[in-house]
Design an enzyme around this catalytic site. Structure first.
Site, PDB file in Angstrom:
ATOM      1  N   GLY A  11       0.807  -1.208   0.000  1.00 27.44           N
ATOM      2  CA  GLY A  11       0.000   0.000   0.000  1.00 27.44           C
ATOM      3  C   GLY A  11       0.842   1.260   0.000  1.00 27.44           C
ATOM      4  N   SER A 108      -7.298  -0.006  12.789  1.00 30.60           N
ATOM      5  CA  SER A 108      -7.969   1.289  12.799  1.00 30.60           C
ATOM      6  C   SER A 108      -8.714   1.449  14.106  1.00 30.60           C
ATOM      7  CB  SER A 108      -8.955   1.395  11.634  1.00 30.60           C
ATOM      8  OG  SER A 108      -9.783   2.532  11.772  1.00 30.60           O
ATOM      9  N   SER A 109      -8.831   2.684  14.576  1.00 31.52           N
ATOM     10  CA  SER A 109      -9.558   2.924  15.824  1.00 31.52           C
ATOM     11  C   SER A 109     -11.052   2.680  15.680  1.00 31.52           C
ATOM     12  CB  SER A 109      -9.316   4.354  16.310  1.00 31.52           C
ATOM     13  OG  SER A 109      -9.728   5.297  15.346  1.00 31.52           O
ATOM     14  N   CYS A 110     -11.541   2.557  14.441  1.00 33.74           N
ATOM     15  CA  CYS A 110     -12.983   2.307  14.243  1.00 33.74           C
ATOM     16  C   CYS A 110     -13.374   0.891  14.643  1.00 33.74           C
ATOM     17  CB  CYS A 110     -13.374   2.565  12.797  1.00 33.74           C
ATOM     18  SG  CYS A 110     -12.836   1.288  11.646  1.00 33.74           S
ATOM     19  N   TYR A 137     -15.987  -2.293   7.386  1.00 31.60           N
ATOM     20  CA  TYR A 137     -14.549  -2.023   7.450  1.00 31.60           C
ATOM     21  C   TYR A 137     -13.995  -2.436   8.807  1.00 31.60           C
ATOM     22  CZ  TYR A 137     -10.156   0.597   7.320  1.00 31.60           C
ATOM     23  OH  TYR A 137      -8.825   0.954   7.354  1.00 31.60           O
ATOM     24  N   LYS A 141     -11.074  -5.261   9.764  1.00 32.87           N
ATOM     25  CA  LYS A 141      -9.862  -4.945  10.521  1.00 32.87           C
ATOM     26  C   LYS A 141      -9.758  -5.788  11.793  1.00 32.87           C
ATOM     27  CE  LYS A 141      -7.705  -2.023   7.963  1.00 32.87           C
ATOM     28  NZ  LYS A 141      -6.347  -2.350   7.465  1.00 32.87           N
ATOM     29  N   LEU A 167      -6.334  10.002  10.926  1.00 35.69           N
ATOM     30  CA  LEU A 167      -5.084  10.495  10.352  1.00 35.69           C
ATOM     31  C   LEU A 167      -5.317  11.628   9.366  1.00 35.69           C
ATOM     32  CD1 LEU A 167      -3.508   7.003   9.600  1.00 35.69           C
ATOM     33  CD2 LEU A 167      -2.988   8.471  11.557  1.00 35.69           C
ATOM     34  N   HIS A 180     -12.529  11.557   4.556  1.00 39.52           N
ATOM     35  CA  HIS A 180     -12.769  11.689   5.982  1.00 39.52           C
ATOM     36  C   HIS A 180     -13.029  13.156   6.322  1.00 39.52           C
ATOM     37  CE1 HIS A 180     -10.591   7.752   6.025  1.00 39.52           C
ATOM     38  NE2 HIS A 180     -11.534   7.494   6.906  1.00 39.52           N
ATOM     39  N   TRP A 203     -20.983  18.525   7.788  1.00 35.22           N
ATOM     40  CA  TRP A 203     -21.874  17.410   8.100  1.00 35.22           C
ATOM     41  C   TRP A 203     -22.122  17.317   9.605  1.00 35.22           C
ATOM     42  CZ3 TRP A 203     -21.664  12.155   5.182  1.00 35.22           C
ATOM     43  CH2 TRP A 203     -21.885  12.382   3.805  1.00 35.22           C
TER      44      TRP A 203
END
Length: 319
Positions: A11, A108-110, A137, A141, A167, A180, A203
């Site tokens: 990536g 990821s923190s999600c 997602y 992860k 990030l 994001h 938003w």
């Protein structure tokens, strides 16, 4: 990790992967292996197997993923789940099969519960329901993280996992439909300032709180962990500080010189009410962030990446 070691950065054209390449080269690591998604589709098992057999990397940094904001995650739910699962499964499997000495998996923190206690400790994983808009997602992860744990337990693989917070930085995605929140704001306020627009729409309600980490700090933390950490526990990477969306909007407006009205679109989703990582474990491992939010935003605004932004599709976000 010897300076001549062969390191595969999966990536490398994404924001995180590019930052990892920059940091590794800065530290004197030049034997880096990279492939574009056109050269190597990480979703294809046979292609990944052939790549590992040919290149035999000693270290792997798995930063390849399909990524996006609330709209993209909620729209391309099947693609986000399938593609990320396939990428992870193939790279982790071949890393185990070919005896990779160490692998770093970017989570990821999600992955944490929507209503997790704040700040979020690593042990809160899988203790409650996820945020619905990015559930596919997050599930992918979580599966990748657990697969790293399983390979460590069953085969003794030195696979470590990190969970970065939100990030921003060079190479971010500025497409307003799929980006994001922070890069979307940077583009909105930057263009509104240049064009003299009377108002900018944000938003949601502006009340959610978010933590933001410059991607170069993330890359530095990853290198630190590669050199100094071999544990099984996943590690949060963040600043330990958060800011409301309204405060962020006002800060970006100030830094871009925008003087118009800021309005909030209540018809749009807020997402998770608050997401602040507990980074005490990372601090105990000897690393803390260096780039403050105002300083980081100033550098990004000076770069004005949004001016060269092209139409983005999560279906092409694997490189």
């Amino acid at each position: 990790m010897e300076k001549h070691a062969k390191i595969y950065v999966a990536g490398h054209r994404g924001m995180v992967g590019a930052a990892l390449v920059r940091r590794l080269r800065q530290a004197g690591y030049e034997n880096l292996v990279v492939r574009t998604s056109a050269e190597l589709d990480l979703r294809e098992q046979a292609a990944v197997e052939d790549f590992f057999a040919q290149e035999k990397p000693e270290y792997v940094l798995l930063a390849a993923a399909k990524v996006g904001g609330i709209h993209a995650n909620n729209t391309y739910r099947a693609d986000f789940l399938y593609d990320n699962l396939m990428i992870q499964n193939n790279v982790l499997r071949q890393s185990q099969q070919h005896g990779v000495r160490k692998l770093l998996f970017l989570g990821s923190s999600c992955i944490y519960p929507k209503l997790a206690p704040q700040p979020i400790k690593e042990e809160y994983l899988l203790t409650a329901a996820l945020e619905p808009t990015n559930e596919p997602y997050a599930i992918a992860k979580i599966a990748g993280l657990k697969l790293c744990e399983a390979y460590r337990t069953q085969y003794g693989c030195n696979f470590i996992s990190v969970m970065p917070t939100n990030l921003y930085g060079p190479g971010d995605n500025y497409d307003l439909a799929n980006s994001h929140v922070l890069p979307a704001m940077l583009r909105k306020f930057g263009e509104a300032t240049e064009k003299g627009l009377p108002r900018v729409s944000i938003w949601g309600t502006g009340t959610p709180r978010r933590e933001f980490l410059h991607v170069d700090d993330l890359a530095d933390a990853c290198l630190h962990l590669l050199l100094h950490y071999d544990g099984a526990q996943p590690v949060n990477i963040g600043t330990g500080r958060d800011i409301s969306i309204q405060e962020l909007a006002e800060l970006i407006a100030e830094l871009t010189g925008y003087v118009g009205e800021i309005i909030y679109d209540f018809s749009r989703p807020d997402g998770t009410p608050r997401k602040l990582l507990d980074v005490s474990y990372l601090h105990s491992l000897g690393w803390q962030h260096q780039i403050g939010l105002t300083e980081g935003l100033q550098s990004v605004i000076a770069g004005a990446d949004w001016r060269s932004a092209v139409k983005y599709s999560p279906l092409q976000a694997l490189a």
